[in-house]
Design a protein around this motif. Structure first.
Motif: not given
Lengths: 220, 220
Positions: B83-84, B87-90, B94, B98, B102, B114, B117
DNA sequence: AGATAGATTTTAGCTAGACTAATTTTTGAT
DNA sequence: ATCAAAAATTAGTCTAGCTAAAATCTATCT
């Protein structure tokens, strides 16, 4: 170290301080659902850490560093709530419990990424202001819906985020932040009150009306 | 109660079991960066809870309930990593840190959101398979890049997710899951090896090659 | 001023999860 | 087969939380 417990205490102290001015040990314990003894114990440690000042028997106050941390946790909480609604499509009654957990594990980098994806929002889905990274939060005049007078028209500014059943109840009736309502009737003696929204009358119990903050026309 | 510590132990036991077959107390302690005595203590508790079986001096094994929990935590971890990135572009270097946090606070509802998605992904950004909600994980033949023989062409299947510097190093050289490379040379005695990718030779130290799992042509 | 209700603090004791030091068991090398 | 080294366990300690019950302080009311 800045543990989850410390963060929870500071957040709770901030919120009680906002709501009641003074922060009594018992109010804090009630708020956190722990015994007063536990609260006293942690207050001592927070005082040693310089995050609160504590006059025995007189209650507790956040110091500037303590306030900073509290606002950072609150920022996390409200950003996460906003993210869950806006980016993930959860309903507003479910996001509080998730955010309670996420607020403690959100890195600064991810916080900023969320903030950016959401377009630097200023308020969460319940209408609560999101503190800036610098710990700034707007001071805006608000009154409880229950304090409005019969006949006046007010705009819903904010609703309590921690009661899922009530949020569903309000959602079903279209009572969201930004919605204008006219107070058509208030029963005295803690009784219910009636508001009109788009030609429909809605009766709300006093406890519900206590949870809704509104602003008068012209106010920010 | 199913605490963070319990989840971390079960996950670590699962991973050591995958990698080494037997799970020695010392291997677990090393993996979790704690003393062997602490590991022994927790192993006893896990055994009482019925999550692992423990033969003193013989190591530890997950029971079926323990395995179920371990795979659920790993599912969380890998879904969050995916997801990171997606969906979040990390960047992929990295997300491990996280996800370590989580994985312990993700509700089943959010996990499913998630998953939905992301289109029910089967692998995370590092190529690791994502267990299903039922605790199923595919068994696929893999070998370490360091075990390949000179001259053969293999496809990168998975890289270790927990070494950020190495992930950046690999990323810079275009070595991602799905990329095919030909082993052009292997130094004996734990020495480096050379792979060719799109007409460029890349030299990799043995420790790096140990962290890359590959599949042979035709394998799933 | 005295009584007393309520808030606050103290005391004593629990649990989880970590540690070190000392001991016991297993393994491996001669 | 023996014995040293490695691995695992036991025993005892520490800290951060918690609770329940007892003691103490504050404030208010007459």
């Amino acid at each position: 170290m800045q543990t989850k417990a410390v963060e929870d205490y500071l957040k709770a102290i901030y919120e009680v301080q906002e709501r009641e001015g003074r922060v009594a040990t018992s109010a804090l314990a009630e708020r956190l659902q722990i015994s007063a003894a536990s609260a006293t114990g942690m207050i001592k440690k927070l005082a040693e850490m310089g995050l609160v000042s504590h006059e025995p028997y007189q209650g507790v106050r956040l110091t500037e560093p303590g306030r900073k941390i509290a606002l950072e946790v609150i920022r996390h909480h409200r950003l996460v709530e906003t993210y869950l609604v806006e980016a993930m499509g959860l309903t507003w009654d479910k996001v509080h419990d998730e955010a309670e957990k996420w607020e403690h594990v959100l890195s600064e980098e991810l916080e900023d990424r969320m903030d950016e994806m959401l377009g630097r929002p200023t308020h969460d889905p319940h209408g609560a202001p999101i503190p800036t990274r610098e710990g700034h939060i707007p001071e805006t005049p608000r009154l409880k819906l229950s304090e409005a007078v019969a006949g006046e028209t007010v705009t819903i500014a904010q609703v309590a985020d921690d009661d899922a059943a009530m949020l569903r109840y309000l959602g079903e009736r279209g009572l969201y932040p930004g919605v204008a309502v006219t107070v058509t009737h208030i029963e005295p003696f803690e009784g219910p009150l009636t508001v009109r929204r788009e030609d429909r009358d809605i009766s709300l119990g006093r406890p519900v009306a206590e949870c809704i903050k509104v602003r008068r026309p012209g106010e920010a």
